[in-house]
Enzyme design. Structure first.
Site, PDB file in Angstrom:
ATOM      1  N   CYS A  99      45.764  43.561  27.778  1.00  0.00           N
ATOM      2  CA  CYS A  99      45.761  45.103  27.770  1.00  0.00           C
ATOM      3  C   CYS A  99      46.814  45.326  26.617  1.00  0.00           C
ATOM      4  O   CYS A  99      48.052  44.791  26.760  1.00  0.00           O
ATOM      5  CB  CYS A  99      46.151  45.639  29.198  1.00  0.00           C
ATOM      6  SG  CYS A  99      46.521  47.147  29.150  1.00  0.00           S
ATOM      7  N   CYS A 105      53.028  49.229  31.536  1.00  0.00           N
ATOM      8  CA  CYS A 105      52.259  49.487  32.797  1.00  0.00           C
ATOM      9  C   CYS A 105      52.993  48.905  33.893  1.00  0.00           C
ATOM     10  O   CYS A 105      53.323  47.488  33.924  1.00  0.00           O
ATOM     11  CB  CYS A 105      51.020  49.237  32.630  1.00  0.00           C
ATOM     12  SG  CYS A 105      49.958  49.449  34.063  1.00  0.00           S
ATOM     13  N   CYS A 108      50.296  45.263  35.918  1.00  0.00           N
ATOM     14  CA  CYS A 108      49.923  43.724  35.665  1.00  0.00           C
ATOM     15  C   CYS A 108      51.141  43.151  35.168  1.00  0.00           C
ATOM     16  O   CYS A 108      51.668  43.063  34.182  1.00  0.00           O
ATOM     17  CB  CYS A 108      48.859  43.479  34.534  1.00  0.00           C
ATOM     18  SG  CYS A 108      47.255  43.960  35.185  1.00  0.00           S
ATOM     19  N   CYS A 189      41.521  49.850  31.649  1.00  0.00           N
ATOM     20  CA  CYS A 189      42.599  48.902  32.419  1.00  0.00           C
ATOM     21  C   CYS A 189      41.629  47.405  32.651  1.00  0.00           C
ATOM     22  O   CYS A 189      40.438  47.709  32.823  1.00  0.00           O
ATOM     23  CB  CYS A 189      42.572  49.511  33.870  1.00  0.00           C
ATOM     24  SG  CYS A 189      43.546  48.274  35.111  1.00  0.00           S
ATOM     25  N   GLN A 312      39.338  46.325  51.153  1.00  0.00           N
ATOM     26  CA  GLN A 312      39.883  45.328  50.162  1.00  0.00           C
ATOM     27  C   GLN A 312      39.290  45.623  48.540  1.00  0.00           C
ATOM     28  O   GLN A 312      38.253  45.821  48.338  1.00  0.00           O
ATOM     29  CB  GLN A 312      39.529  43.726  50.357  1.00  0.00           C
ATOM     30  CG  GLN A 312      40.124  43.369  51.715  1.00  0.00           C
ATOM     31  CD  GLN A 312      41.598  43.087  51.728  1.00  0.00           C
ATOM     32  OE1 GLN A 312      42.136  43.253  50.593  1.00  0.00           O
ATOM     33  NE2 GLN A 312      42.148  42.659  52.609  1.00  0.00           N
ATOM     34  N   GLU A 362      42.884  50.487  65.049  1.00  0.00           N
ATOM     35  CA  GLU A 362      43.449  50.964  63.856  1.00  0.00           C
ATOM     36  C   GLU A 362      43.871  52.337  63.898  1.00  0.00           C
ATOM     37  O   GLU A 362      43.343  53.091  64.811  1.00  0.00           O
ATOM     38  CB  GLU A 362      42.330  51.061  62.624  1.00  0.00           C
ATOM     39  CG  GLU A 362      42.586  51.686  61.567  1.00  0.00           C
ATOM     40  CD  GLU A 362      43.415  51.247  60.572  1.00  0.00           C
ATOM     41  OE1 GLU A 362      44.479  51.857  60.116  1.00  0.00           O
ATOM     42  OE2 GLU A 362      43.401  49.976  60.539  1.00  0.00           O
ATOM     43  N   ASP A 413      45.696  41.544  60.643  1.00  0.00           N
ATOM     44  CA  ASP A 413      45.573  41.732  59.147  1.00  0.00           C
ATOM     45  C   ASP A 413      46.274  42.813  58.892  1.00  0.00           C
ATOM     46  O   ASP A 413      45.878  44.010  58.682  1.00  0.00           O
ATOM     47  CB  ASP A 413      44.187  41.942  58.775  1.00  0.00           C
ATOM     48  CG  ASP A 413      44.060  42.065  57.052  1.00  0.00           C
ATOM     49  OD1 ASP A 413      45.197  41.831  56.338  1.00  0.00           O
ATOM     50  OD2 ASP A 413      42.909  42.370  56.391  1.00  0.00           O
ATOM     51  N   CYS A 440      49.049  39.988  53.217  1.00  0.00           N
ATOM     52  CA  CYS A 440      49.322  40.472  51.724  1.00  0.00           C
ATOM     53  C   CYS A 440      50.775  40.021  51.393  1.00  0.00           C
ATOM     54  O   CYS A 440      51.023  40.266  50.134  1.00  0.00           O
ATOM     55  CB  CYS A 440      48.678  41.646  51.521  1.00  0.00           C
ATOM     56  SG  CYS A 440      49.945  43.130  52.558  1.00  0.00           S
TER      57      CYS A 440
END
Length: 484
Positions: A99, A105, A108, A189, A312, A362, A413, A440
């Site tokens: 990129c 940016c 990434c 992107c 996800q 949730e 999760d 995560c």
């Protein structure tokens, strides 16, 4: 000896930080011999045991193995932050980003590092969190080799593009620069769905042609705030949602006419966000054309995905992640399972294929509505969903007794902040045989493991799944079993 702001040093990068930034060290002699720059408060001294012998320096855009010239930007007691000035000897792991705006940016942070080295870095980060924070001895022996992507580009099925104006009044659409709300203008992107390259130019031209106002975060004025896109990688269905500071979009029929020429276009909608806030999505969505949702599959389970749904972002690696969670759950059809932070029921429905009964909880009401619809869509009847905070709903059900008050297996999760302490206390009292923790953030995962271990839970297996290539993030799934 004072470390000086703007002073120039040569440093070797020997490690990487949590966000993928390079880490090197300056010795006392390095600091003592440098007379340039402006004095800043950090001091390095070896006169007593309380003072540091070396200063750890974090340098963005560097790679393990780089020898670089850096300029000191900021310093604290034992750490400093530097800016890359010049590469003296590039690392063998350094590559040219695909990129053109990868450096500026904020999306990434690792695109300048070979993908193989990125995977090694993520595996090591999880290992070190388990060792240092989780107090797990020899975590290497519990960890599977990392599950990397076959194709680490164009893997994201969701993108959120801020919209604004540059100093000349021209439309800018792209991503925020790292740690700022300055928009890096781009129509492409490298990790986003390729259909976005068609969508963004159409919306840019529409906003320009009809002089549609864009949102100004400072004043709270202007209409179009963000563009949200979602893509069903299996179905090919495409959603475009404009987040607006108002209730309607002028000339919407013209935009619809242009967007519907894109193959797979299924849903065009508005999300209403009139609050002066950095939060992207508001609570209300209005369908302009087509369906209010798109559909996609993970494995053989079909899901409805609306603008507000949590789903996800990497469906290929999500299948790897969920299959690993199902493997760790080790279900034989007789178990009662709880799925905490269940979202739209993605993991719940995976588990329901092999469990006797699954309960999901949730906090987002729309997600629970989607979860129930997803269960109907897949003709799955052994699931029940609850709306509310897991740390409130589950303790109440446990105290009441009866259906759902006990669990053979629990899957969690949680968001990046990890599990709430009240929920962990309740899980310990529920005493499931196995606890599958999907995370995560390896730091909060390790923190929660350190809480569960004294309660009799033993960490048995760990899998690291790269869901987010070219970023510093990854997903992890761990199996904790109750000691007999």
């Amino acid at each position: 000896m004072e470390l000086k702001k703007n002073s120039i040093y040569t440093i070797e990068i020997t490690d990487m930080g949590n966000e993928g930034e390079g880490i090197g060290h300056l010795s006392l002699s390095d600091v003592a011999n440098n007379k340039t720059g402006t004095d800043i408060s950090t001091k390095a001294s070896s006169k007593d045991g309380n003072n540091v012998q070396n200063i750890t320096v974090f340098v963005k855009d560097t790679v393990i193995g780089d020898v670089a010239e850096i300029s000191i930007m900021k310093a604290k007691k034992s750490i400093a932050y530097g800016r890359l000035v010049r590469l003296i000897t590039p690392s063998p792991y350094r590559v040219t980003p695909v990129c053109p705006v990868a450096k500026s940016c904020g999306g990434c942070s690792l695109q300048h590092i070979s993908y193989e080295k990125q995977l090694e870095y993520k595996w090591n980060k999880v290992r070190e969190c388990l060792r240092r924070i989780g107090k797990i001895e020899n975590p290497d022996t519990l960890m599977e080799p990392i599950y990397g992507m076959k194709e680490p580009y164009h893997y994201r099925n969701k993108a959120q593009f801020p919209v604004g104006r540059d100093k000349n009044g021209n439309i800018v659409i792209g991503f925020y620069a790292g740690r700022t709300h300055s928009i890096i203008d781009s129509d492409t992107c490298a990790i986003g769905a390729e259909v976005n390259d068609q969508i963004l130019p159409i919306i840019r031209a529409f906003l320009t042609e009809y002089n549609i106002s864009t949102y100004n975060e400072t004043t709270g004025q202007g209409l179009v705030r963000h563009i949200l896109t979602r893509v069903g990688f299996t179905t090919g269905e495409v959603m475009v949602c404009l987040i607006v500071n108002g209730k309607k979009l002028p000339h919407a029929d013209e935009l619809i006419s242009r967007l519907t020429k894109i193959s797979g276009m299924t849903s065009i909608c508005l999300n209403i966000n009139t609050e002066k806030t950095n939060k992207i999505l508001g609570p209300t969505c209005k369908t302009l054309w087509g369906s209010p949702y798109i559909t996609d599959y993970i494995g053989n389970v079909k899901y409805r995905i609306s603008p507000l749904s949590f789903y996800q972002v990497n469906p290929v690696q999500t299948k790897v992640l969920y299959e690993k969670a199902l493997e760790y759950a080790d279900l034989n059809g007789e178990e009662t399972v709880w799925d905490m932070y269940c979202g739209i029921g993605t993991i719940s429905l995976f588990l329901a294929q092999k469990a006797k009964q699954v309960y999901g909880v949730e906090i987002v009401p729309q997600a629970i509505l989607d979860a129930r619809k997803n269960a109907e869509l897949n003709d799955i009847h052994n699931v029940e969903f609850f709306t509310g905070k897991a740390e409130e709903v589950v303790p109440a059900i446990y105290e009441k007794g009866g259906d759902g008050s006990q669990a053979d297996v629990v899957v969690v999760d949680p968001p990046r902040k990890g599990c709430d302490k009240v929920l962990l206390d309740t899980l310990i009292r529920m005493n499931p045989k196995r606890l599958v923790y999907v995370s995560c953030d390896p730091a909060t995962l390790a923190r929660d493991i350190a809480i569960l271990t004294p309660a009799g839970y033993h960490l048995e297996k760990v899998a690291v799944v790269d869901q987010f290539g070219h970023t510093g993030h990854c997903e992890n799934v761990c199996l904790l079993s109750k000691k007999l």
